[in-house]
Design an enzyme around this catalytic site. Structure first.
Site, PDB file in Angstrom:
ATOM      1  CD  GLU A   1       2.788  -9.381   3.354  1.00 13.36           C
ATOM      2  OE1 GLU A   1       3.990  -9.827   3.357  1.00 13.36           O
ATOM      3  OE2 GLU A   1       2.094  -9.252   2.267  1.00 13.36           O
TER       4      GLU A   1
ATOM      5  CD  GLN B   1       4.050   9.948   1.473  1.00 11.87           C
ATOM      6  OE1 GLN B   1       4.771  10.520   2.449  1.00 11.87           O
ATOM      7  NE2 GLN B   1       4.465   8.836   1.019  1.00 11.87           N
ATOM      8  CD  GLN B   2       1.500  14.181   6.020  1.00 11.54           C
ATOM      9  OE1 GLN B   2       0.548  14.440   6.792  1.00 11.54           O
ATOM     10  NE2 GLN B   2       2.104  13.020   6.249  1.00 11.54           N
ATOM     11  CE  LYS B   3      -1.279  16.554  -2.117  1.00 14.38           C
ATOM     12  NZ  LYS B   3      -1.420  17.788  -2.349  1.00 14.38           N
TER      13      LYS B   3
ATOM     14  CG  PHE C   1      -2.139   0.831   1.112  1.00 15.24           C
ATOM     15  CD1 PHE C   1      -1.747   2.611   1.460  1.00 15.24           C
ATOM     16  CD2 PHE C   1      -3.308   0.567   0.841  1.00 15.24           C
ATOM     17  CE1 PHE C   1      -2.790   3.267   1.550  1.00 15.24           C
ATOM     18  CE2 PHE C   1      -4.405   1.476   0.712  1.00 15.24           C
ATOM     19  CZ  PHE C   1      -3.989   2.813   1.215  1.00 15.24           C
TER      20      PHE C   1
ATOM     21  CG  LEU D   1      -5.050  11.608  -1.578  1.00 13.37           C
ATOM     22  CD1 LEU D   1      -3.988  12.034  -2.706  1.00 13.37           C
ATOM     23  CD2 LEU D   1      -6.300  11.601  -2.406  1.00 13.37           C
TER      24      LEU D   1
END
EC number: 2.3.1.48
Length: 508
Positions: free
Chosen positions: A284, A256-258, A249, A260
């Site tokens: 996992e 990032q930091q949105k 993932f 999402l």
């Protein structure tokens, strides 16, 4: 190897990933970022020998992620009988497709040949609007050549951003068990509002494990009965019961930091909630950041479900002076039915339920990160004292204390079962101290997450996002609640045992 440090370069610093698009002069760089890890590629020390002024630029076309590798340096070590400069192309050839090593001019020509109407491979699952634009999620199987091609291009991101992560073996005979989800940012083209460009933002891989479901017990069954299983020639293996595991993932740094990651996880979860063969969705080896995101997303979803809301602490349960904690603090049959319905693994479901029940505790006994008047309030909660929460702490009633003790026993019972082997190595006094210490850590973590849940709920309202875009508000975990150090003190927490038994918080 040479002792001259000038010939050694940090592979994390030297390697730069660039997202580019074609331009009139060649390529235009949209974003750049460095990998977090390169130990699986360049060795444990993440060092490259043999170059000065080394730069490794891994360019990706922002849409179809066509790669191109550019290696440059000011000076290269002249080989001797004992050592030579690392062959960077050879090392990276095990992680990148052959097309990544084409000439820069060929790469730029290919970019210009990509049609304006290009769309990501797979099937469109859903679209949503975030604060910074529109996004689409696509899914597909590796047996789809277009999905396989895109995955093959981006698999190097796994060792870049997952510590110890390894790419999927594309030649595995069970490769059809993999499902891939791609996240793309969809942007209108300049002066062409009816046309769009797609920018890769992240992806996730999921694997199906077939799960044997024993037949229901019947009165006629005898000890000699053996279950039989037969299928005809046209049987579809995709219809068999399975546990679906989120294996990889990744949201790449520019996205990032949105919020999402939470959006993608929730979309995947909803897909498998509707997927009849899947009996559980597992993860996992999640890292701490994924754990937090997953906890908040699961809490946001489950706290809206009537079956989950109905799970409450039975305050009529009596607390024994000694012995095992009661097993009926929460209705176990309803608990298990709810867990199975929402396809969450037992440990994760228990943690989210414990967190939710903690948020429902009477205000006088609900643990938090402290009150605004406490010296360490800002450090612990991340909030400014000027933002209020001036409410005085109510005095707990005997009923409040009883409810809190039942919740504490519920959590400790799970922690004890999870750590039974380690705790069994300790004397009774040490065992109690160690369990109290782990419990206090779990309690602190829940308080921290509940504050995040509350603040994300407020952000959702402020940004005007639709219901379900963010985690909804929950009762405050820092509104004048008891400080956790007081709880630790009350529980008699002591230093770690000299026997060094490893006792864990039991996170899924």
């Amino acid at each position: 190897m040479s002792g001259d440090d000038d010939w050694w370069t940090s592979s994390n610093e030297a390697l730069l990933v660039s997202l580019v698009t074609p331009s009139d002069t060649g390529v235009k760089t949209l974003d750049t970022f460095h990998p977090e890890y390169t130990n699986n590629i360049f060795g444990e020390k993440e060092q490259i020998f043999g170059y000065k002024g080394l730069r490794i630029n891994l360019q990706y076309n922002a849409s179809d992620m066509l790669p191109n590798l550019k290696v440059s340096y000011k000076k290269k070590y002249q080989p001797t009988a004992d050592e030579e400069a690392l062959d960077i192309n050879e090392v990276l050839s095990e992680f990148l497709p052959e097309i990544a090593f084409q000439k820069q001019s060929d790469f730029e020509t290919r970019l210009k040949s990509i049609p304006d109407n290009w769309t990501p491979p797979g099937t469109l699952v859903t679209s949503f609007t975030n604060k910074d634009g529109e996004y689409e999620v696509y899914s597909g199987k590796i047996t789809d050549p277009a999905v396989k091609q895109l995955l093959n291009r981006i698999q190097i991101l796994v060792p870049f951003f997952v510590d110890g992560g390894t790419p999927i073996d594309m030649e595995d005979p069970d490769v059809d068990r993999w499902t891939i989800y791609f996240l793309y940012n969809k942007r209108p083209l300049l002066n062409q509002p009816d046309k769009f460009s797609y920018h890769f933002a992240g992806y996730s891989t999921l694997y199906r494990y077939y799960a044997f479901q024993p037949p229901a017990e019947s009165e006629s069954k005898t000890p000699t009965d053996t279950p039989t299983f037969s299928v005809d020639g046209d049987f579809d293996l995709d219809t068999l019961p399975c546990r679906t595991r989120i294996s990889q993932f990744i949201i790449i740094p520019p996205f990032q930091q949105k919020g999402l990651g939470s959006r993608l996880y929730s979309i995947i979860y909803q897909q498998y909630l509707k997927h009849e063969p899947t009996i559980e969705l597992t993860v996992e080896d999640p890292n701490e950041a994924f754990d937090d995101m997953r906890d908040l997303a699961d809490l946001a979803f489950l706290s809206k479900q009537p079956e989950f809301q109905a799970l409450k602490i039975d305050t009529s349960v009596e607390i024994p002076e000694e012995g095992k904690a009661p097993s009926n603090i929460v209705d176990q049959a309803a608990w298990e039915a709810c867990r199975k319905k929402f396809k969450i693994v037992p440990r994760q479901f228990a943690r989210v339920l414990e967190m939710y029940l903690m948020s429902q505790l009477p205000e006088s006994v609900r643990p938090g990160l402290g009150a605004p008047e406490d010296e360490d309030y800002e450090e612990q909660s991340g909030r400014s004292k000027s933002k209020g929460h001036e409410k005085a702490l109510p005095k707990p009633t005997p009923e409040d204390e009883h409810t809190y003790r039942l919740w504490m026993m519920l959590v400790k019972r799970r922690l004890y079962v999870h750590n039974r082997d380690a705790l069994g190595q300790l004397e009774l006094k040490e065992r109690r101290e160690e369990l109290a210490k782990v419990f206090a850590g779990v309690e602190f973590d829940y308080a921290r997450l509940l504050i995040k849940a509350e603040e994300q709920g407020k952000l959702a309202q402020a940004d005007g996002e639709t219901a379900g875009d963010q985690v909804p508000a929950t009762p405050s975990a820092a509104n004048g609640k008891r400080k956790l150090d007081e709880v630790e003190q009350a529980e008699g927490t002591a230093a770690a045992s000299s026997k060094k038994a490893k006792v864990e918080s039991g996170h899924a």
